[in-house]
Scaffold this motif. Structure first.
Motif, PDB file in Angstrom:
ATOM      1  N   GLU A 107      54.574  31.039  36.767  1.00  0.00           N
ATOM      2  CA  GLU A 107      54.807  29.676  36.274  1.00  0.00           C
ATOM      3  C   GLU A 107      56.065  29.079  36.894  1.00  0.00           C
ATOM      4  O   GLU A 107      56.097  27.907  37.272  1.00  0.00           O
ATOM      5  N   HIS A 108      57.106  29.899  37.012  1.00  0.00           N
ATOM      6  CA  HIS A 108      58.323  29.426  37.683  1.00  0.00           C
ATOM      7  C   HIS A 108      58.058  29.210  39.172  1.00  0.00           C
ATOM      8  O   HIS A 108      58.516  28.224  39.766  1.00  0.00           O
ATOM      9  N   LEU A 145      58.174  25.787  42.381  1.00  0.00           N
ATOM     10  CA  LEU A 145      58.822  25.849  43.692  1.00  0.00           C
ATOM     11  C   LEU A 145      57.814  25.769  44.832  1.00  0.00           C
ATOM     12  O   LEU A 145      58.194  25.860  46.001  1.00  0.00           O
ATOM     13  N   GLY A 146      56.543  25.644  44.495  1.00  0.00           N
ATOM     14  CA  GLY A 146      55.510  25.598  45.520  1.00  0.00           C
ATOM     15  C   GLY A 146      55.218  26.948  46.143  1.00  0.00           C
ATOM     16  O   GLY A 146      54.791  27.034  47.301  1.00  0.00           O
ATOM     17  N   ILE A 147      55.435  28.018  45.372  1.00  0.00           N
ATOM     18  CA  ILE A 147      55.255  29.384  45.869  1.00  0.00           C
ATOM     19  C   ILE A 147      54.177  30.079  45.044  1.00  0.00           C
ATOM     20  O   ILE A 147      54.157  29.954  43.818  1.00  0.00           O
ATOM     21  N   VAL A 148      53.289  30.810  45.715  1.00  0.00           N
ATOM     22  CA  VAL A 148      52.324  31.646  44.997  1.00  0.00           C
ATOM     23  C   VAL A 148      52.929  33.035  44.840  1.00  0.00           C
ATOM     24  O   VAL A 148      53.751  33.464  45.653  1.00  0.00           O
ATOM     25  N   THR A 149      52.532  33.728  43.794  1.00  0.00           N
ATOM     26  CA  THR A 149      53.015  35.095  43.577  1.00  0.00           C
ATOM     27  C   THR A 149      51.842  36.069  43.588  1.00  0.00           C
ATOM     28  O   THR A 149      50.688  35.692  43.378  1.00  0.00           O
ATOM     29  N   MET A 150      52.186  37.319  43.830  1.00  0.00           N
ATOM     30  CA  MET A 150      51.151  38.346  43.926  1.00  0.00           C
ATOM     31  C   MET A 150      51.797  39.699  43.678  1.00  0.00           C
ATOM     32  O   MET A 150      52.999  39.870  43.852  1.00  0.00           O
ATOM     33  N   THR A 151      50.970  40.632  43.257  1.00  0.00           N
ATOM     34  CA  THR A 151      51.403  42.003  43.186  1.00  0.00           C
ATOM     35  C   THR A 151      50.592  42.808  44.182  1.00  0.00           C
ATOM     36  O   THR A 151      49.498  42.402  44.580  1.00  0.00           O
ATOM     37  N   GLU A 152      51.145  43.918  44.613  1.00  0.00           N
ATOM     38  CA  GLU A 152      50.526  44.732  45.654  1.00  0.00           C
ATOM     39  C   GLU A 152      49.985  46.032  45.055  1.00  0.00           C
ATOM     40  O   GLU A 152      50.479  46.496  44.023  1.00  0.00           O
ATOM     41  N   ASN A 153      48.974  46.587  45.700  1.00  0.00           N
ATOM     42  CA  ASN A 153      48.508  47.929  45.338  1.00  0.00           C
ATOM     43  C   ASN A 153      49.569  48.922  45.811  1.00  0.00           C
ATOM     44  O   ASN A 153      49.527  49.447  46.898  1.00  0.00           O
ATOM     45  N   HIS A 154      50.532  49.168  44.926  1.00  0.00           N
ATOM     46  CA  HIS A 154      51.793  49.800  45.317  1.00  0.00           C
ATOM     47  C   HIS A 154      52.414  50.438  44.083  1.00  0.00           C
ATOM     48  O   HIS A 154      52.274  49.928  42.981  1.00  0.00           O
ATOM     49  N   ALA A 205      43.849  39.386  33.831  1.00  0.00           N
ATOM     50  CA  ALA A 205      44.604  39.251  32.584  1.00  0.00           C
ATOM     51  C   ALA A 205      45.651  38.145  32.687  1.00  0.00           C
ATOM     52  O   ALA A 205      45.901  37.420  31.714  1.00  0.00           O
ATOM     53  N   VAL A 206      46.265  38.014  33.859  1.00  0.00           N
ATOM     54  CA  VAL A 206      47.232  36.924  34.069  1.00  0.00           C
ATOM     55  C   VAL A 206      46.507  35.583  34.009  1.00  0.00           C
ATOM     56  O   VAL A 206      46.996  34.598  33.452  1.00  0.00           O
ATOM     57  N   ASP A 207      45.324  35.519  34.637  1.00  0.00           N
ATOM     58  CA  ASP A 207      44.445  34.348  34.540  1.00  0.00           C
ATOM     59  C   ASP A 207      45.148  33.062  34.966  1.00  0.00           C
ATOM     60  O   ASP A 207      45.152  32.073  34.243  1.00  0.00           O
ATOM     61  N   ASP A 208      45.758  33.112  36.141  1.00  0.00           N
ATOM     62  CA  ASP A 208      46.436  31.937  36.692  1.00  0.00           C
ATOM     63  C   ASP A 208      46.127  31.879  38.179  1.00  0.00           C
ATOM     64  O   ASP A 208      46.374  32.852  38.903  1.00  0.00           O
ATOM     65  N   PRO A 209      45.589  30.767  38.673  1.00  0.00           N
ATOM     66  CA  PRO A 209      45.219  30.685  40.092  1.00  0.00           C
ATOM     67  C   PRO A 209      46.402  30.806  41.046  1.00  0.00           C
ATOM     68  O   PRO A 209      46.204  31.017  42.247  1.00  0.00           O
ATOM     69  N   ASN A 210      47.621  30.706  40.503  1.00  0.00           N
ATOM     70  CA  ASN A 210      48.809  30.845  41.353  1.00  0.00           C
ATOM     71  C   ASN A 210      49.195  32.296  41.566  1.00  0.00           C
ATOM     72  O   ASN A 210      50.113  32.604  42.316  1.00  0.00           O
ATOM     73  N   PHE A 211      48.483  33.203  40.910  1.00  0.00           N
ATOM     74  CA  PHE A 211      48.791  34.629  40.987  1.00  0.00           C
ATOM     75  C   PHE A 211      47.593  35.399  41.520  1.00  0.00           C
ATOM     76  O   PHE A 211      46.453  35.155  41.127  1.00  0.00           O
ATOM     77  N   LEU A 234      38.561  43.635  45.736  1.00  0.00           N
ATOM     78  CA  LEU A 234      39.661  42.676  45.593  1.00  0.00           C
ATOM     79  C   LEU A 234      39.492  41.389  46.402  1.00  0.00           C
ATOM     80  O   LEU A 234      40.353  40.510  46.336  1.00  0.00           O
ATOM     81  N   LEU A 235      38.415  41.267  47.146  1.00  0.00           N
ATOM     82  CA  LEU A 235      38.242  40.091  48.011  1.00  0.00           C
ATOM     83  C   LEU A 235      38.485  38.747  47.308  1.00  0.00           C
ATOM     84  O   LEU A 235      39.117  37.858  47.894  1.00  0.00           O
ATOM     85  N   PRO A 236      38.031  38.550  46.070  1.00  0.00           N
ATOM     86  CA  PRO A 236      38.240  37.229  45.450  1.00  0.00           C
ATOM     87  C   PRO A 236      39.684  36.920  45.090  1.00  0.00           C
ATOM     88  O   PRO A 236      40.006  35.768  44.772  1.00  0.00           O
ATOM     89  N   TYR A 237      40.557  37.933  45.135  1.00  0.00           N
ATOM     90  CA  TYR A 237      41.911  37.762  44.597  1.00  0.00           C
ATOM     91  C   TYR A 237      43.012  37.793  45.662  1.00  0.00           C
ATOM     92  O   TYR A 237      44.188  37.642  45.335  1.00  0.00           O
ATOM     93  N   ILE A 238      42.639  37.970  46.923  1.00  0.00           N
ATOM     94  CA  ILE A 238      43.630  38.228  47.971  1.00  0.00           C
ATOM     95  C   ILE A 238      44.404  36.965  48.341  1.00  0.00           C
ATOM     96  O   ILE A 238      43.825  35.936  48.681  1.00  0.00           O
TER      97      ILE A 238
END
Length: 286
Positions: free
Chosen positions: A135-136, A140-149, A165-171, A194-198
């Protein structure tokens, strides 16, 4: 296929003091990369992270090398202070001009009261934290993501659960085609899930040996179930990198694919050969 490189790929030279995160920009441009991403800035003494980010952005603009992403470590199970720290890193990403920021979700196997906490137990907390951060980031015009890590949130099913679960298109997900093997998962199958979420892609390869044998020695580390992995030059290892990228590109992804080299070979050699192989893969996929 736009091919970038992670600053982490040059870690041999950076750790030795031969190069810095700023000086590798010229090298990456001369090698023929289309963009570059940075992992947690290593600021010179007396220079703030924000000021160093400005220096790096200026250097990237000088060489016309776009910043593809900013990647940082995180363990969101640490609570509110960790969320605040990651949000502060978003401001650094904005200074860099990075369109995306990757943060880890959790690291290792989280300890509960007298025992280890399972993924389902902590998923609501992780999702809430990721949602606050993204959301923050949106402001700022930035997308966020987590990695398989990080072992705990590494296989594709857990990444998928978290993103939904986050359910936000910015993530979404940073898909590292090699890292699934740290959780003993087939890379091609995991990428397909994971193709739809990359949102961003790392190209990485590993030499993989069964845990049903002796430790191969220096350079190898253990997967979650005890198999042995060692970083490889892209195309030299056992990860089906071509198959993964073919599926990613065919899905409509048109962002950066960044080389992340962590092998034992000279890093410039490893990065160069990896880039050459990715260029060949890209031409074939077309």
């Amino acid at each position: 296929m736009k091919i970038g490189v992670s600053s982490y790929s040059f870690q041999q030279m950076i750790s030795s003091g031969e190069q810095t995160q700023k000086s590798i920009i010229k090298i990456a441009k001369e090698m023929g990369f289309d963009g570059i991403e940075f992992t947690d800035l290593n600021c010179p003494d007396g220079v703030s992270e924000e000021d160093y980010a400005r220096e790096i952005r200026e250097e990237c603009e000088k060489y016309s090398l776009p910043v593809a992403a900013y990647t940082i470590g995180a363990d969101l199970l640490k609570g509110e202070e960790e969320i605040k720290r990651v949000c502060k890193k978003l401001n650094v990403a904005a200074i860099l001009g990075a369109p995306a920021l990757r943060h880890d979700a959790a690291w290792g196997m989280p300890k509960g009261v007298g025992s280890y906490e399972g993924f389902e137990n902590v998923l609501p907390r992780l999702a809430s934290s990721c949602r606050q951060i993204t959301e923050h980031a949106r402001s700022l015009g930035i997308v966020t993501m987590t990695e398989n890590h990080g072992f705990f949130c590494q296989e594709s099913a857990r990444i998928e659960r978290l993103v939904n679960a986050v359910d936000d298109p910015n993530f979404g997900a940073l898909c590292d085609v090699g890292n699934f093997n740290c959780a003993d998962e087939n890379s091609a199958e995991a990428v397909g899930r994971l193709l739809p979420y990359i949102k961003h892609v790392h190209a990485k390869d590993f030499h993989i040996k069964s845990g049903n044998g002796p430790d191969p020695g220096e350079g190898f580390f253990k997967s979650r179930s005890g198999n042995y992995l060692r970083g490889a030059i892209i195309g030299h290892g056992d990860v089906p990198v071509y198959q993964c990228l073919k599926n990613i590109v065919s899905s409509g992804y048109n962002g950066f694919v960044s080389v992340e080299f962590e092998g034992m070979e000279n890093c410039l050699t490893g990065i160069r050969i990896g880039l050459e192989n990715l260029r060949k893969y890209g031409e074939s996929i077309k």
